[in-house]
Design an enzyme around this catalytic site. Sequence first.
Site, short mmCIF file in Angstrom:
data_model
loop_
_atom_site.label_atom_id
_atom_site.label_comp_id
_atom_site.label_asym_id
_atom_site.label_seq_id
_atom_site.Cartn_x
_atom_site.Cartn_y
_atom_site.Cartn_z
CG ASP A 82 -2.00 0.94 1.27
OD1 ASP A 82 -2.46 1.30 0.18
OD2 ASP A 82 -2.43 1.33 2.38
N GLY A 179 -7.32 8.61 7.43
CA GLY A 179 -7.32 8.80 8.88
C GLY A 179 -8.66 9.24 9.43
CB SER A 211 -11.60 5.13 8.04
OG SER A 211 -11.02 3.86 8.00
O1 G3H Z 1 -4.28 3.14 2.01
C1 G3H Z 1 -4.98 3.02 3.01
C2 G3H Z 1 -6.20 3.72 3.16
O2 G3H Z 1 -6.50 4.58 2.17
C3 G3H Z 1 -6.95 3.70 4.44
O3 G3H Z 1 -7.45 4.96 4.82
O4 G3H Z 1 -7.28 4.83 7.30
O5 G3H Z 1 -8.79 6.45 6.19
O6 G3H Z 1 -9.32 4.03 6.13
P1 G3H Z 1 -8.26 5.07 6.19
ZN ZN Z 2 -4.50 5.15 1.13
#
Ligand code: G3H
Ligand code: ZN
Length: 294
Positions: A82, A179, A211
């Site tokens: 990622d 986040g 999220s």
């Molecule tokens: O690459 C990881 C994500 O885009 C996760 O984002 O922590 O806001 O769910 P998040």
């Molecule tokens: Zn991301």
Amino acid sequence: MYASMKEMLLHAHKNNYAVMAINCVNMEQAKAIIQSAEEERSAVIINISPRQMKAHGHGDILAPMIRNMAEKVSVPVAFNLDHGTAMEDIVKAMQYGFSSVMIDASGCDFEENVRRTALVASLAHSQGRSCEAELGHVGLASQSDNDKVDLFTNVAQAKEFVEKTGCDCLAVAIGTAHGKYPEGFVPKLDFERLRELKEELKMPLVLHGGSGAGEENIRRVVACGINKINVCTDLFRHATNTAIQVLEKTPSIDYMDLCIEIQNAMKDFIKSYMRVIGSSGRYGFEKPEGQDLD
Ligand code: G3H
Ligand code: ZN
């Protein structure tokens, strides 16, 4: 089965649903994710970022473990780097056995993003891995520039980008951020732009910062063409909250039982999310003989 993201995302693209991509840093999380996928008959993507690998979940240890777990189930499971920004991290991930990589050069100008992405895509394809890229920029929920339209993905540029790079799926910036948002804040997303991107590109599209986006937004982005949704913060928070509740109720709980409680809570979260984004029930259930993940 252990798979790259390519086929599962093409399947999602053709059938108008999305696959979860969940950040994972240990065995309990990997088990929760893969068991959820198997029970829901859904494809799933396990993500880990270079930062998470340095802090806790080493890629050279997780890759063979996830591959082993994935081979015990009949649904496709991908392991994806990622937000790979450094070439060194991307090459290492392939050496460790990741089935997929993301090159995130979204902080660079357009030409440099094209150059880096094209290089990683050809390297990944030569080894049978898939390549995700990002155009536009998905920022941090704690910063205030996430609704800046000049960071959103430009439709005409996206067409040129995909043609020049050959990436398998594209992360687009339409208003989500990484986040935790301030309490009560729900992002306003640019669905019109997303529809245009889908119409123009006709390929799997990715939403980062899943999220805190809100269930209605999530359902709508899937309807408009998102096929991979990245989720980290919400699941980590859910695991932590579960640990707090269990420990408050039973402070003497055995460590292993606590891990299992957290694992089960993560499964509940993941399985209901899979139903919302439509990935449940897409694959047949043929458990490889003699194999068990429990
Ligand atoms: O690459 C990881 C994500 O885009 C996760 O984002 O922590 O806001 O769910 P998040
Ligand atoms: Zn991301």
